[in-house]
Scaffold this motif. Sequence first.
Motif, PDB file in Angstrom:
ATOM      1  N   GLY A  67       0.818  -1.204   0.000  1.00  0.00           N
ATOM      2  CA  GLY A  67       0.000   0.000   0.000  1.00  0.00           C
ATOM      3  C   GLY A  67       0.851   1.252   0.000  1.00  0.00           C
ATOM      4  O   GLY A  67       2.079   1.194  -0.035  1.00  0.00           O
ATOM      5  N   HIS A  68       0.168   2.403   0.057  1.00  0.00           N
ATOM      6  CA  HIS A  68       0.838   3.702   0.020  1.00  0.00           C
ATOM      7  C   HIS A  68       0.917   4.278   1.430  1.00  0.00           C
ATOM      8  O   HIS A  68      -0.112   4.461   2.092  1.00  0.00           O
ATOM      9  N   LYS A  69       2.129   4.553   1.873  1.00  0.00           N
ATOM     10  CA  LYS A  69       2.341   5.107   3.203  1.00  0.00           C
ATOM     11  C   LYS A  69       1.549   6.399   3.378  1.00  0.00           C
ATOM     12  O   LYS A  69       1.544   7.264   2.500  1.00  0.00           O
ATOM     13  N   GLY A  70       0.861   6.526   4.508  1.00  0.00           N
ATOM     14  CA  GLY A  70       0.110   7.737   4.806  1.00  0.00           C
ATOM     15  C   GLY A  70      -1.317   7.735   4.312  1.00  0.00           C
ATOM     16  O   GLY A  70      -2.112   8.587   4.718  1.00  0.00           O
ATOM     17  N   HIS A  71      -1.684   6.785   3.433  1.00  0.00           N
ATOM     18  CA  HIS A  71      -3.077   6.719   2.981  1.00  0.00           C
ATOM     19  C   HIS A  71      -3.939   6.255   4.152  1.00  0.00           C
ATOM     20  O   HIS A  71      -3.561   5.330   4.886  1.00  0.00           O
TER      21      HIS A  71
END
Length: 322
Positions: A123-127
């Motif tokens: 996944g995308h960090k901070g999402h």
Amino acid sequence: MGAREILLAEPRGFCAGVDRAIDIVERALEKFGAPIYVRHEIVHNTHVVNELKEKGAIFIEELADVPAGATLVFSAHGVSKAIQNEAKARGFQIFDATCPLVTKVHVEVAKLAKEGYEFIMIGHKGHPEVEGTMGQLTDGIHLVEDVNDVATVAPSQTERLAVVTQTTLSVDDAAAITAAIKARFPQIRQPKQQDICYATQNRQDAVKQLSSQVDVVIVVGSPTSSNSNRLRDLAEQLGTPGYMVDDASELQPEWFENAQTVGLTAGASAPEVLVEGVISRLRELGALSVRKMDGVQETIRFPLPKGLKQPEVGPPTSTPTA
């Protein structure tokens, strides 16, 4: 403008999880009155959020900003266990608008953690969805954003290891990262059904079909929308210029100077009225016709939480007299 035809992707726009989340906020406003507090943007679309603000929704990030006894809605992206527990401790009336397909991932993480599993999350960090899923556990869940991260991820053991995925990723990117994970950890457990949601998959499949038939692709979506960004990225990867716009006001005439056909789609959190606005603007710029692609028809609907469901209307009942 050179473009003469607009080709509409099918499917596009709202998915069942987004429909449900917006419905939850609107029904809470109708039932309990303004204000209704929402943790994080209910969905990642500027226009949707602004419309709900006008109706009385207040969007917050910190629960300390919500007064005692207020009604609170969790966004479609899901929240961590810590946020859930804090909200309960503060005594809010809570409605959870987490997409059921995100909840499925949370349930899988909780179940396997009890069996001693650690997790690798793609996944995308901070999402916010990633923060919510990783926040189901206090430790033992490791984030990878790309294939390079796979080489450095360091679980404490590999006998019981499972992989989970953010639901709005690029299907192809997630497959490449999963392949790298399996190459390094051959025994890793994968979900019975992929975590990337049906709507993300369908919209990406539609863009793959669309890109080969058009000269430029326009994606309606907000910059914070992961699935909208992936649609624009996918068009570019397939060799077709792609642009993402929040609404028609962001269209640039020079994008269409050498285009005969414009492909148009929308992310899962973008309402159809914004697509209609883009069509109107493209007509002003010289487009003559609109054609719909053939595509998957989505019929999935998710139920509302208890307390917001509308009562079923049945035949009147007579009250016996004494």
